[in-house]
Design a protein around this motif. Sequence first.
Motif, mmCIF file in Angstrom:
data_model
loop_
_atom_site.group_PDB
_atom_site.id
_atom_site.type_symbol
_atom_site.label_atom_id
_atom_site.label_comp_id
_atom_site.label_asym_id
_atom_site.label_seq_id
_atom_site.Cartn_x
_atom_site.Cartn_y
_atom_site.Cartn_z
ATOM 1 N N PRO A 66 14.508 -17.988 -0.153
ATOM 2 C CA PRO A 66 15.762 -17.828 0.609
ATOM 3 C C PRO A 66 15.549 -17.209 1.986
ATOM 4 C CG PRO A 66 15.644 -16.242 -1.200
ATOM 5 C CD PRO A 66 14.545 -17.234 -1.420
ATOM 6 N N ILE A 67 14.593 -16.289 2.102
ATOM 7 C CA ILE A 67 14.332 -15.690 3.412
ATOM 8 C C ILE A 67 13.858 -16.760 4.391
ATOM 9 C CG2 ILE A 67 12.806 -14.114 4.665
ATOM 10 C CD1 ILE A 67 12.982 -12.213 2.297
ATOM 11 N N THR A 68 13.013 -17.662 3.929
ATOM 12 C CA THR A 68 12.519 -18.742 4.789
ATOM 13 C C THR A 68 13.649 -19.674 5.211
ATOM 14 O OG1 THR A 68 10.337 -18.694 3.729
ATOM 15 C CG2 THR A 68 10.943 -20.704 4.914
ATOM 16 N N VAL A 69 14.522 -20.031 4.283
ATOM 17 C CA VAL A 69 15.639 -20.933 4.600
ATOM 18 C C VAL A 69 16.541 -20.313 5.657
ATOM 19 C CG1 VAL A 69 17.722 -22.014 3.677
ATOM 20 C CG2 VAL A 69 15.591 -22.072 2.352
ATOM 21 N N ILE A 70 16.868 -19.039 5.496
ATOM 22 C CA ILE A 70 17.725 -18.351 6.474
ATOM 23 C C ILE A 70 17.009 -18.238 7.813
ATOM 24 C CG2 ILE A 70 18.918 -16.196 7.012
ATOM 25 C CD1 ILE A 70 19.236 -15.805 3.961
ATOM 26 N N ALA A 71 15.716 -17.934 7.767
ATOM 27 C CA ALA A 71 14.940 -17.808 9.007
ATOM 28 C C ALA A 71 14.937 -19.115 9.794
ATOM 29 C CB ALA A 71 13.509 -17.368 8.683
ATOM 30 N N LEU A 72 14.767 -20.224 9.099
ATOM 31 C CA LEU A 72 14.765 -21.519 9.778
ATOM 32 C C LEU A 72 16.104 -21.805 10.442
ATOM 33 C CD1 LEU A 72 12.820 -23.688 7.169
ATOM 34 C CD2 LEU A 72 11.972 -22.789 9.338
ATOM 35 N N PRO A 115 21.711 -3.614 -1.206
ATOM 36 C CA PRO A 115 21.459 -4.482 -2.360
ATOM 37 C C PRO A 115 20.470 -5.579 -1.972
ATOM 38 C CG PRO A 115 23.810 -4.062 -2.115
ATOM 39 C CD PRO A 115 23.141 -3.515 -0.886
ATOM 40 N N ARG A 116 19.800 -6.146 -2.959
ATOM 41 C CA ARG A 116 18.701 -7.072 -2.713
ATOM 42 C C ARG A 116 19.133 -8.293 -1.897
ATOM 43 N NH1 ARG A 116 13.677 -8.517 -4.563
ATOM 44 N NH2 ARG A 116 13.242 -10.721 -4.908
ATOM 45 N N TYR A 117 20.263 -8.914 -2.255
ATOM 46 C CA TYR A 117 20.639 -10.156 -1.574
ATOM 47 C C TYR A 117 21.062 -9.942 -0.120
ATOM 48 C CZ TYR A 117 20.192 -12.340 -6.126
ATOM 49 O OH TYR A 117 19.694 -12.795 -7.305
ATOM 50 N N PRO A 118 21.884 -8.926 0.193
ATOM 51 C CA PRO A 118 22.146 -8.672 1.619
ATOM 52 C C PRO A 118 20.884 -8.321 2.397
ATOM 53 C CG PRO A 118 23.802 -7.590 0.264
ATOM 54 C CD PRO A 118 22.752 -8.101 -0.670
ATOM 55 N N ALA A 119 19.968 -7.592 1.758
ATOM 56 C CA ALA A 119 18.710 -7.245 2.424
ATOM 57 C C ALA A 119 17.897 -8.499 2.726
ATOM 58 C CB ALA A 119 17.905 -6.285 1.553
ATOM 59 N N MET A 120 17.876 -9.451 1.788
ATOM 60 C CA MET A 120 17.170 -10.696 2.032
ATOM 61 C C MET A 120 17.828 -11.480 3.162
ATOM 62 S SD MET A 120 15.752 -12.283 -1.558
ATOM 63 C CE MET A 120 17.359 -12.435 -2.339
ATOM 64 N N SER A 123 16.893 -9.854 6.416
ATOM 65 C CA SER A 123 15.484 -10.124 6.659
ATOM 66 C C SER A 123 15.292 -11.543 7.172
ATOM 67 C CB SER A 123 14.684 -9.910 5.371
ATOM 68 O OG SER A 123 13.315 -10.168 5.582
ATOM 69 N N GLY A 124 15.973 -12.510 6.565
ATOM 70 C CA GLY A 124 15.878 -13.889 7.007
ATOM 71 C C GLY A 124 16.384 -14.077 8.423
ATOM 72 N N PHE A 125 17.510 -13.421 8.734
ATOM 73 C CA PHE A 125 18.079 -13.544 10.078
ATOM 74 C C PHE A 125 17.115 -13.032 11.129
ATOM 75 C CE2 PHE A 125 20.201 -11.486 13.652
ATOM 76 C CZ PHE A 125 20.864 -12.557 14.202
ATOM 77 N N PHE A 126 16.629 -11.808 10.953
ATOM 78 C CA PHE A 126 15.757 -11.217 11.963
ATOM 79 C C PHE A 126 14.387 -11.891 12.003
ATOM 80 C CE2 PHE A 126 18.765 -7.620 11.538
ATOM 81 C CZ PHE A 126 19.120 -7.523 12.873
ATOM 82 N N MET A 141 10.723 -9.297 8.610
ATOM 83 C CA MET A 141 10.586 -9.290 7.149
ATOM 84 C C MET A 141 9.866 -8.064 6.614
ATOM 85 S SD MET A 141 7.536 -12.110 6.634
ATOM 86 C CE MET A 141 7.998 -13.175 8.006
ATOM 87 N N ALA A 142 9.121 -7.362 7.478
ATOM 88 C CA ALA A 142 8.296 -6.248 7.014
ATOM 89 C C ALA A 142 9.091 -5.155 6.310
ATOM 90 C CB ALA A 142 7.499 -5.670 8.183
ATOM 91 N N PRO A 143 10.238 -4.700 6.838
ATOM 92 C CA PRO A 143 10.953 -3.638 6.118
ATOM 93 C C PRO A 143 11.353 -4.052 4.705
ATOM 94 C CG PRO A 143 11.746 -3.785 8.363
ATOM 95 C CD PRO A 143 10.845 -4.970 8.156
ATOM 96 N N PHE A 144 11.738 -5.312 4.500
ATOM 97 C CA PHE A 144 12.145 -5.765 3.167
ATOM 98 C C PHE A 144 10.975 -5.691 2.192
ATOM 99 C CE2 PHE A 144 12.444 -9.129 -0.030
ATOM 100 C CZ PHE A 144 13.665 -8.849 -0.609
#
Length: 235
Positions: A66-72, A115-120, A123-126, A141-144
């Motif tokens: 999910p982090i990759t999908v949001i990052a893209l 919470p895990r999902y908002p953190a992800m 992380s994906g956005f930044f 992604m490093a802080p996550f």
Amino acid sequence: MAIVAAIAAGFVRGLAGFGLSVVLVPVLQLAIEPSAAVLVGIISLFLIGLTDIGRIHREADRSAIPITVIALACMPLGLWALVSLDPAWARVLIAMVSLGAFVLVVVPLGKIALPRYPAMGLSGFFTGFFGGFAGMPGPGMAPFYLRGRLEPRVARASMMAIFLVVTPLSALFFVWQDIGGWDEMELAALLFPAVLFGDWFGHRAFGRVSKTQWQVTTALVLGGAALGAVWKLLA
């Protein structure tokens, strides 16, 4: 100077799982345009990622998906900022994010935790925004991964997995916007043996450090990025 920086960047990446662009791009910016340096860093990240496909498949956590999908999805916004913002404001933004990532990693937050999902999601956005804007998705992604409960080998492989998918598409965005081309690809290819050499030593060092030592090392990488960004801002 570029060869030494490439070796150092490879070592940091092999040990921490990120940080190649953090080390390499500021040095290259001394000789070539910032956008060209960013593209060289992105291509270098992809090339070195190809050497770790097996490790990524074995060890990466599913949170990387999910982090990759949001990052893209957010990467075009970062690329737009890169070509639209005045260079002075761009330096301010990079410095702020580098410092923010460093603080999030090293400052004790007590019971404060997302919470895990908002953190992800954040992380994906930044990760996407600064992957497109500065060629440095690592601080996003490093802080996550550094503040989470994953084992270092899993956290490191997860970050490598995200880089492997994000970087080629990021490079394509650059080419689509007529930012760089064959010259940057050639420079990345010339620097790749040095990056690979440093990465090999980084992997060897990773197997000899404890979890705490690994976390300290990755925090120092972020701290170095923050100091470099502030120095460039004030210079």
